[in-house]
Design a protein around this motif. Structure first.
Motif: not given
Ligand SMILES: Nc1ncnc2c1ncn2[C@@H]1O[C@H](COP(=O)(O)OP(=O)(O)OP(=O)(O)O)[C@@H](O)[C@H]1O
Ligand SMILES: [Mg+2]
Lengths: 309, 274
Positions: A198-199, A201-204, A207, B104, B120, B134-135
């Motif tokens: 997840s990280l 992929l640019g998730a905070t 998130q 990020y 996932f 997310l974006r």
């Protein structure tokens, strides 16, 4: 030829290890049998006593489940004994659900903090604290409830202070550590690579927690909450000390009320075995037993669904 | 003897043969300057100054524990909470190893695929849509389109196009790894970092993955850690040889394999290492 015979002898002779193994099996199997026997005996006993209300004393099941007045020693205008358990059933469910609703966000929030945001502080401070809280006997919680929560409720909302609200507060604190530590386990069982994926992929971090970790841990978190509910439903002593023990339909959260467990603990010493009063209490115990079986079933179902995912 | 050995080791280090790529068609897109990585007090990367050419594949090779993963993970700041990284990481002229960088946003441009396929526990579709959502991409058509192109680029589309809603956990290892690549390229990064992406795959899946990477290099600059010398030889233009936290040699792949300047490199690529 000779060597084959020797080998055969060696292979067929029961070595010490093999004998020990048989012994081990016998011992563990008898232990298992004993436990099964005890469980069956308890269920059978509670069921036979609890069902006597309906079969021996001919109380209708509907009256028992929907009647609003509980006074097994007294008969009403129609000559029927007053064994309406609805107020207690409502009391038990209300107090269980309310305390679980309040405890869940706190427990999950704490678990997230302990496991995701600050594992160091979590391990050093919160872990021992929750473990300590689990170990405190329920009478202590009840006593604190009686001397702190009840007066505060009384001051804030008037009335006696005894009631569902005070019971909920006490149960909330009582189940919080259990639900928290089980939630921590649920979060811990989420594989580390989910976080990395997840990280990357640019998730905070937030998130990641919200969209990946909590989602993946949902079955475990639900199990934690149901466990807490089971505990709340079955808790007797602490609740009995703060709920007021009036077997009436509660008009509000601050009216004295009662739960299945509180009526059982207050009433069981004052009845004669075999009498209707006594059998009616056993019926309450049977309801409790069935409910705990149902809680167990739910936990198993969630676990199975979680594995299938 | 002793002294002699020591001196050879030192000169080997000092004369590390490092040719930085100078190919006008493939300008440098990422470079490291004076990079050091510490796990606590332990220095895991002591010399790691490399330049990476755009739209090329660069392989990082070297023995186990030489710091390849550490180096790679530092490039998109995945080591942020794990290790201390000092020095500069220049991405298109900007030092991304600065505290004021939005990591990020940066990771959207520098994507990563891990050794172990890590989809996932969501559907195939949701795995790829994850980073897009997310974006703030919510438009169904746009999502559909990106999911399709990403899966096509990762050469997985034909196998899964009818079961996009199936759980990604039901995919085979090779398919799952392609899904991870599709997921990484869905946000259209500039650079793709891969840490031994084929080590959990069988030979057939591995060669499919290599073909995919060769396709992807048209659009992305790829840096790949691999233990497989043949793989490095097959797909990469440049190869860096890591040993004990240092880049000992960096050159075009053909040079590294046919004409290594450092004895250790020669031993390693020919399989006589240790
Ligand atoms: N999270 C960590 N904490 C502490 N030390 C670490 C950590 N990760 C790696 N190291 C150490 O850093 C050094 C380099 O490890 P790294 O994983 O980068 O090597 P590698 O070249 O990727 O090896 P491999 O080929 O086995 O994957 C090793 O000595 C390792 O023990
Ligand atoms: Mg590695």
């Amino acid at each position: 030829m000779k060597s084959t015979e020797q080998l055969e002898q060696q292979l067929k002779r029961h070595s010490k290890a093999a004998k020990l193994e048989i012994w081990g099996k016998v011992v563990s199997f008898s232990a298992l049998l004993l436990i099964v026997a005890v469980v069956v005996a308890i269920i059978g006993f509670v069921a036979s006593k609890g069902l006597a209300t309906f079969f021996t004393n001919h109380v209708s099941l509907w009256d028992f489940l929907s009647g609003k007045s509980w006074n097994p020693g007294v008969t009403d205008a129609h000559g029927k004994p007053e064994v309406g358990a609805l107020p207690m059933i409502v009391g038990s469910f209300l107090i269980t659900i309310l305390s679980a609703i309040i405890a869940t966000p706190f427990a999950i929030g704490t678990a997230v903090f302990m496991n995701e945001i600050s594992p160091n502080k979590g391990a050093k401070i919160l872990q021992p604290v929750t473990e300590l809280l689990v170990g405190i006997p329920s009478v202590v919680y009840g006593f604190i409830g009686l001397s702190v929560v009840v007066p505060v409720t009384r001051t804030l909302f008037g009335g006696s202070g005894f009631g569902i609200l005070s019971g909920t507060c006490v149960l909330f604190v009582m189940i919080l550590p259990t639900v928290t530590s089980m939630s921590v386990d649920a979060l811990r069982s989420v594989p580390r690579y989910y976080r990395e994926a997840s990280l990357a992929l640019g998730a905070t971090q937030w998130q990641t927690i919200y969209k990946v970790i909590l989602r993946a841990a949902t079955p475990g978190l639900m199990t934690a909450v149901v466990f807490g509910m089971a505990r709340a439903f079955g808790e007797a002593l602490a609740v009995q000390m703060v709920i007021g023990n009036a077997a009436l339909m509660p008009g509000s959260l601050v009216d004295p009320a009662s739960t299945l467990t509180s009526v059982l603990t207050t009433g069981i010493g004052n009845t004669v075995m075999g009498s209707l009063q006594n059998n009616a209490l056993w019926s309450l115990a049977l309801v409790l037993l069935l409910m705990s079986l149902i809680f167990n079933l739910i936990i198993r179902l969630i676990g199975r669904k979680g594995r299938l995912q | 003897m002793f002294l002699n050995n020591d001196v050879t080791a030192k000169t080997a280090m000092l004369e590390r043969h490092i040719v930085q790529p100078a190919d006008p068609e493939h300008p440098t897109i990422l470079s490291t300057e004076d990079l050091h990585v510490y796990y606590g007090k332990k220095e895991a990367i002591a010399e790691g100054d490399l330049r990476f050419a755009s739209n090329q594949i660069t392989a990082l090779i070297g023995p186990s524990g030489s710091g390849k993963s550490t180096f790679l993970r530092s490039l998109n700041r995945m080591n942020d909470r794990i290790a201390t990284v000092t020095g500069k990481i220049m991405y298109r002229g900007i030092d991304i190893n600065q505290p004021d960088i939005d990591v990020y946003e940066m990771r959207r441009r520098v994507g990563m695929v891990f050794q172990r396929p890590n989809p996932f526990a969501k559907s195939i579709y949701d795995n790829i849509a994850f980073a897009l959502r997310l974006r703030g991409v919510t438009d169904k058509h746009e999502l559909d389109e990106i999911v399709e192109t990403s899966l096509k680029q990762a050469a997985l589309w034909n196998q899964v196009k009818d079961e996009l809603n199936k759980s990604a956990l039901a995919l085979s290892g090779g398919q799952a790894q392609r899904l991870c690549i599709a997921r990484a390229i869905a946000v259209k990064p500039d650079i793709l970092l891969l840490d031994e992406p084929a080590s959990a795959l069988d030979p057939v899946s591995t060669s499919q993955l290599e073909d995919t990477l060769l396709e992807l290099k048209q659009q992305y600059s790829i840096i790949i850690v691999t233990h497989n010398m043949q793989q490095a030889g097959r797909i990469s233009e440049y190869t860096a040889f890591f040993n004990q936290g240092r880049v000992l040699e960096y050159d075009t792949t053909s040079h590294i394999f046919t004409n290594p300047q450092v004895q250790i490199t020669s031993d390693y690529v020919s399989g006589n290492f240790g």
